[in-house]
Design an enzyme around this catalytic site. Structure first.
Site, PDB file in Angstrom:
ATOM      1  N   ARG A 146       0.701  -1.232   0.261  1.00 19.12           N
ATOM      2  CA  ARG A 146      -0.071  -0.005   0.256  1.00 19.12           C
ATOM      3  C   ARG A 146       1.193   1.016  -0.180  1.00 19.12           C
ATOM      4  NH1 ARG A 146      -2.309  -3.424   3.869  1.00 19.12           N
ATOM      5  NH2 ARG A 146      -4.349  -4.352   3.516  1.00 19.12           N
ATOM      6  N   LYS A 185      -2.724  -2.637   7.894  1.00 22.58           N
ATOM      7  CA  LYS A 185      -4.040  -2.371   8.619  1.00 22.58           C
ATOM      8  C   LYS A 185      -4.220  -3.381   9.565  1.00 22.58           C
ATOM      9  CE  LYS A 185      -7.063  -0.490   4.424  1.00 22.58           C
ATOM     10  NZ  LYS A 185      -8.341  -0.602   3.685  1.00 22.58           N
ATOM     11  N   HIS A 253      -2.346   1.676  -5.929  1.00 18.04           N
ATOM     12  CA  HIS A 253      -3.333   0.646  -5.633  1.00 18.04           C
ATOM     13  C   HIS A 253      -3.076  -0.111  -7.022  1.00 18.04           C
ATOM     14  CE1 HIS A 253      -5.022  -0.207  -2.135  1.00 18.04           C
ATOM     15  NE2 HIS A 253      -5.816  -0.814  -2.847  1.00 18.04           N
ATOM     16  N   ARG A 256      -0.490  -2.606  -7.111  1.00 18.10           N
ATOM     17  CA  ARG A 256      -0.889  -2.953  -6.221  1.00 18.10           C
ATOM     18  C   ARG A 256      -1.984  -4.027  -6.899  1.00 18.10           C
ATOM     19  NH1 ARG A 256      -0.954  -4.510  -0.910  1.00 18.10           N
ATOM     20  NH2 ARG A 256      -3.629  -4.646   0.641  1.00 18.10           N
ATOM     21  N   HIS A 279      -4.065  -8.893   3.492  1.00 16.58           N
ATOM     22  CA  HIS A 279      -5.744  -9.626   3.856  1.00 16.58           C
ATOM     23  C   HIS A 279      -6.672 -10.632   4.925  1.00 16.58           C
ATOM     24  CE1 HIS A 279      -6.502  -7.915  -1.256  1.00 16.58           C
ATOM     25  NE2 HIS A 279      -6.884  -7.056   0.094  1.00 16.58           N
ATOM     26  N   TYR A 288      -9.590 -11.195  -7.458  1.00 18.96           N
ATOM     27  CA  TYR A 288      -8.311 -11.291  -8.027  1.00 18.96           C
ATOM     28  C   TYR A 288      -8.694 -12.390  -8.866  1.00 18.96           C
ATOM     29  CZ  TYR A 288      -6.424  -7.684  -5.450  1.00 18.96           C
ATOM     30  OH  TYR A 288      -5.545  -6.013  -5.562  1.00 18.96           O
TER      31      TYR A 288
END
Length: 310
Positions: A146, A185, A253, A256, A279, A288
């Site tokens: 990120r 995150k 992004h 990414r 994730h 994806y």
């Protein structure tokens, strides 16, 4: 209305230990709620008011995902407020955002991604800013970081894990292992491999990297020798994409997404892609697989003699 809001944001930062960027995002969402309500006291805002505010945001052109995020911020605040006051019920409960259209993330083709990150203006090839850009863009595509993770990287780890004193860096380059260690995150730390081209670009940048004026150990620096910001990385990548002839508007992004799509196309290992992207749920990574099927469909259309009518 300011005191409960300040107390809630402080609780997010200290007790839940959310990142400053996340706390700031909560603050913006709640300040917008205050503006929509005309500074009505928090406990006086009802369920119908929240529905009206959401409808007003939607009518103003705000996307469904953004409205859902705001409702989530508001709901969390009222759940906390219920423990501080005699709030009868959470007024955000039961309010749903408009259904968002399902869209696939934008990903470059392999050739386009490689061209983007490897292209360099010959007249600027040896300039520090150009070397810094090349290293940043190669690392974005190499490791699927990120933009905030990239900006937070340090060149080395400055203290031993668990040591007292200054907080650990948000991320750092482990040159010997060929990895970057990032805090993503939810303050979750992960290790991601770095490709040989990215390592070579980073080495070229480190040879000319000046000392940081802000006293940090930042891996990537601005022209003023201070840690790069996510916004600066976005601007530099957009300018680089336009200069290199990329036909789509690129932002961090996109690299990414390209990292994830290309890795999945080559390996087929969805769980590994999930871990490298950081994730929490594999559901976020499964998007994806649709990109992978698009790739397979394109190959079929181009290669199979009976794919298309002549």
């Amino acid at each position: 209305m300011a005191e409960p809001l300040a107390a809630y944001l402080a609780q997010l930062a200290t007790q839940r230990q959310l990142s400053p960027l996340t706390v700031a995002a909560y603050g913006r969402d709640l300040h917008e709620l205050a503006q929509l309500s005309g500074q009505t006291d928090w406990v006086a805002i009802g369920h119908h008011d929240i529905r009206r505010f959401a409808a007003k945001l939607h009518g103003g052109g705000l996307g469904a995902r953004s409205i859902a995020r705001k409702l989530s911020s508001w709901r969390g605040f009222y759940a906390w407020l219920a423990g501080q006051t005699a709030l009868a019920a959470n007024p955000v409960d039961g309010v749903r955002a408009p259904r968002a259209p399902k869209t696939l993330p934008k990903a470059l083709s392999v050739d386009a991604a490689v061209h983007l990150v490897s292209s360099v203006a010959p007249q600027r090839a040896a300039e520090p800013d150009e070397l810094c850009n090349r290293a940043m863009f190669e690392l974005l595509y190499s490791s699927g970081l990120r933009v905030s993770e990239l900006a937070g990287l340090d060149s080395v780890y400055q203290r031993a894990p668990g040591a007292q004193g200054a907080p650990a860096p948000l991320g750092w380059l482990d040159r010997a292992a060929g990895e970057v260690v990032v805090t993503g995150k939810g303050n979750k730390m992960r290790r991601v491999p770095v490709g040989s081209h990215a390592l070579a670009a980073i080495d070229a940048w480190l040879q000319v990297r000046p000392p940081a004026r802000d006293g940090s150990n930042a891996l990537f620096l601005s022209s003023r020798a201070t840690r790069v910001s996510p916004r600066l990385i976005q601007l530099r990548l957009a300018q680089h994409g336009a200069a290199s002839g990329t036909t789509v508007k690129v932002h961090p992004h996109v690299l990414r997404h390209s990292f994830a799509a290309h890795l999945l196309q080559s390996s087929g290992d969805l769980r590994a892609v999930q871990d490298m992207l950081g994730h929490a749920s594999i559901t976020s990574t499964q998007v994806y697989t649709a990109l992978d099927f698009q790739h397979l469909s394109a190959v079929y259309d181009q290669a199979h003699p009976r794919a298309k009518p002549k």
